[in-house]
Motif scaffolding. Structure first.
Motif, PDB file in Angstrom:
ATOM      1  N   CYS A  64      46.786  62.153  -4.120  1.00  0.00           N
ATOM      2  CA  CYS A  64      46.164  62.176  -2.730  1.00  0.00           C
ATOM      3  C   CYS A  64      45.575  61.030  -1.963  1.00  0.00           C
ATOM      4  N   VAL A  65      44.994  60.287  -2.824  1.00  0.00           N
ATOM      5  CA  VAL A  65      44.547  58.933  -2.232  1.00  0.00           C
ATOM      6  C   VAL A  65      45.869  57.978  -1.732  1.00  0.00           C
ATOM      7  N   ALA A  66      46.865  58.156  -2.537  1.00  0.00           N
ATOM      8  CA  ALA A  66      47.957  57.107  -2.373  1.00  0.00           C
ATOM      9  C   ALA A  66      48.509  57.828  -0.964  1.00  0.00           C
ATOM     10  N   VAL A  67      48.462  58.814  -0.663  1.00  0.00           N
ATOM     11  CA  VAL A  67      48.870  59.357   0.494  1.00  0.00           C
ATOM     12  C   VAL A  67      48.084  59.276   1.736  1.00  0.00           C
ATOM     13  N   GLY A  68      46.966  58.746   1.508  1.00  0.00           N
ATOM     14  CA  GLY A  68      45.805  58.454   2.517  1.00  0.00           C
ATOM     15  C   GLY A  68      44.867  59.506   2.753  1.00  0.00           C
ATOM     16  N   MET A  69      44.833  60.546   1.867  1.00  0.00           N
ATOM     17  CA  MET A  69      43.699  61.302   2.047  1.00  0.00           C
ATOM     18  C   MET A  69      42.054  60.688   1.610  1.00  0.00           C
ATOM     19  N   LYS A  70      41.483  61.058   2.263  1.00  0.00           N
ATOM     20  CA  LYS A  70      40.048  60.488   2.070  1.00  0.00           C
ATOM     21  C   LYS A  70      39.165  61.578   1.149  1.00  0.00           C
ATOM     22  N   ALA A  71      38.284  61.165   0.455  1.00  0.00           N
ATOM     23  CA  ALA A  71      37.425  61.728  -0.319  1.00  0.00           C
ATOM     24  C   ALA A  71      36.891  63.205  -0.158  1.00  0.00           C
ATOM     25  N   PRO A  72      36.543  63.191   1.428  1.00  0.00           N
ATOM     26  CA  PRO A  72      35.993  64.665   1.751  1.00  0.00           C
ATOM     27  C   PRO A  72      37.073  65.518   1.611  1.00  0.00           C
ATOM     28  N   GLN A  73      38.266  64.949   2.017  1.00  0.00           N
ATOM     29  CA  GLN A  73      39.291  66.046   2.127  1.00  0.00           C
ATOM     30  C   GLN A  73      39.872  66.304   0.740  1.00  0.00           C
ATOM     31  N   VAL A  74      39.836  65.576  -0.038  1.00  0.00           N
ATOM     32  CA  VAL A  74      40.470  65.855  -1.506  1.00  0.00           C
ATOM     33  C   VAL A  74      39.409  66.750  -2.288  1.00  0.00           C
ATOM     34  N   ARG A  75      38.150  66.722  -1.622  1.00  0.00           N
ATOM     35  CA  ARG A  75      36.908  67.449  -2.396  1.00  0.00           C
ATOM     36  C   ARG A  75      36.975  68.940  -1.830  1.00  0.00           C
ATOM     37  N   SER A  76      37.550  69.034  -0.533  1.00  0.00           N
ATOM     38  CA  SER A  76      37.897  70.230   0.180  1.00  0.00           C
ATOM     39  C   SER A  76      38.884  71.164  -0.399  1.00  0.00           C
ATOM     40  N   LEU A  77      40.399  70.105  -0.888  1.00  0.00           N
ATOM     41  CA  LEU A  77      41.128  70.820  -1.490  1.00  0.00           C
ATOM     42  C   LEU A  77      40.784  71.136  -2.688  1.00  0.00           C
ATOM     43  N   VAL A  78      40.189  70.610  -3.601  1.00  0.00           N
ATOM     44  CA  VAL A  78      39.555  70.893  -4.875  1.00  0.00           C
ATOM     45  C   VAL A  78      38.716  72.134  -4.805  1.00  0.00           C
ATOM     46  N   SER A  79      37.844  72.278  -3.660  1.00  0.00           N
ATOM     47  CA  SER A  79      36.945  73.508  -3.598  1.00  0.00           C
ATOM     48  C   SER A  79      37.606  74.667  -3.284  1.00  0.00           C
ATOM     49  N   ASP A  80      38.659  74.458  -2.347  1.00  0.00           N
ATOM     50  CA  ASP A  80      39.608  75.646  -2.024  1.00  0.00           C
ATOM     51  C   ASP A  80      40.272  76.146  -3.292  1.00  0.00           C
ATOM     52  N   ALA A  81      40.802  75.277  -4.116  1.00  0.00           N
ATOM     53  CA  ALA A  81      41.832  75.620  -5.115  1.00  0.00           C
ATOM     54  C   ALA A  81      40.803  76.383  -6.186  1.00  0.00           C
ATOM     55  N   LEU A  82      39.451  75.913  -6.355  1.00  0.00           N
ATOM     56  CA  LEU A  82      38.741  76.590  -7.220  1.00  0.00           C
ATOM     57  C   LEU A  82      38.530  78.001  -6.674  1.00  0.00           C
ATOM     58  N   HIS A  83      38.023  78.211  -5.449  1.00  0.00           N
ATOM     59  CA  HIS A  83      37.914  79.514  -4.960  1.00  0.00           C
ATOM     60  C   HIS A  83      38.950  80.509  -4.721  1.00  0.00           C
ATOM     61  N   ALA A  84      40.266  79.766  -4.889  1.00  0.00           N
ATOM     62  CA  ALA A  84      41.530  80.855  -4.718  1.00  0.00           C
ATOM     63  C   ALA A  84      41.808  81.618  -6.032  1.00  0.00           C
ATOM     64  N   GLY A  85      41.276  81.093  -7.184  1.00  0.00           N
ATOM     65  CA  GLY A  85      41.390  81.962  -8.235  1.00  0.00           C
ATOM     66  C   GLY A  85      42.911  82.270  -8.802  1.00  0.00           C
ATOM     67  N   ASN A  86      43.594  80.979  -8.363  1.00  0.00           N
ATOM     68  CA  ASN A  86      45.156  81.162  -8.864  1.00  0.00           C
ATOM     69  C   ASN A  86      45.366  81.132 -10.195  1.00  0.00           C
ATOM     70  N   GLN A  87      46.359  81.614 -10.764  1.00  0.00           N
ATOM     71  CA  GLN A  87      46.730  81.362 -12.014  1.00  0.00           C
ATOM     72  C   GLN A  87      47.782  80.210 -12.301  1.00  0.00           C
ATOM     73  N   PRO A  88      47.834  79.554 -13.579  1.00  0.00           N
ATOM     74  CA  PRO A  88      49.019  78.440 -13.573  1.00  0.00           C
ATOM     75  C   PRO A  88      50.404  78.757 -13.344  1.00  0.00           C
ATOM     76  N   TYR A  89      51.153  78.169 -12.900  1.00  0.00           N
ATOM     77  CA  TYR A  89      52.690  78.351 -12.799  1.00  0.00           C
ATOM     78  C   TYR A  89      53.188  79.701 -12.273  1.00  0.00           C
ATOM     79  N   THR A  90      52.375  80.184 -11.214  1.00  0.00           N
ATOM     80  CA  THR A  90      52.839  81.315 -10.319  1.00  0.00           C
ATOM     81  C   THR A  90      53.199  80.343  -8.913  1.00  0.00           C
ATOM     82  N   THR A  91      53.988  81.194  -8.124  1.00  0.00           N
ATOM     83  CA  THR A  91      54.685  80.677  -7.025  1.00  0.00           C
ATOM     84  C   THR A  91      53.864  81.392  -5.907  1.00  0.00           C
ATOM     85  N   LYS A  92      53.867  80.781  -4.814  1.00  0.00           N
ATOM     86  CA  LYS A  92      52.869  81.419  -3.662  1.00  0.00           C
ATOM     87  C   LYS A  92      53.666  82.218  -2.905  1.00  0.00           C
TER      88      LYS A  92
END
Length: 140
Positions: free
Chosen positions: A112-140
């Motif tokens: 994420c950092v390598a492609v230029g994302m800033k810390a708030p955006q990364v935190r937001s992505l992690v937060s969204d992933a936590l709330h999504a409740g996805n299972q590993p190895y599933t496709t969207k």
């Protein structure tokens, strides 16, 4: 993509588009089942044949995952009994799974950092992933 329920409420699936090999996805999911307590010491893991049919993979792929888990001391396979979770499995699985997911997360954050994302955006992505409740190895 295979996707289903078996062994109680355990969910197994594979993502054929993932860079993680199918056998490693299966291996990891058994680790996750043990780490979460859904599979306990002495429990039987799904049969290789049943899991292969369920996921739409070659039985040899499942057996490769079980062989790797056997080498780690997480399961043991006995003719006529099947694959069972060892007494040491919860401790081994917790340690291995923790190291693996921390490494994956660190790598993902670095990307994420390598492609230029800033810390708030990364935190937001992690937060969204936590709330999504996805299972590993599933496709969207």
């Amino acid at each position: 993509m295979g996707d289903s329920r078996m062994a109680g409420h355990a969910r197994y699936s594979v993502n054929f588009e993932s860079p993680i090999s199918v056998y490693a996805q299966i291996e990891n999911q058994i680790l996750f089942e043990i780490t979460s307590g859904r599979l306990k010491a002495g429990d039987r893991a799904p049969s290789g044949r049943d899991l292969a049919l369920l996921l739409g993979v070659n039985p040899n792929t499942v057996m490769k995952a079980y062989r790797e888990l056997d080498i780690m001391g997480i399961v043991e396979s006995r003719r006529g009994v099947g694959v069972t979770v060892t007494e040491e499995a919860p401790k081994i699985a917790r340690e291995k799974a923790s190291r693996m997911v921390v490494a994956h997360l660190c790598e993902a954050v670095a990307e994420c950092v390598a492609v230029g994302m800033k810390a708030p955006q990364v935190r937001s992505l992690v937060s969204d992933a936590l709330h999504a409740g996805n299972q590993p190895y599933t496709t969207k």
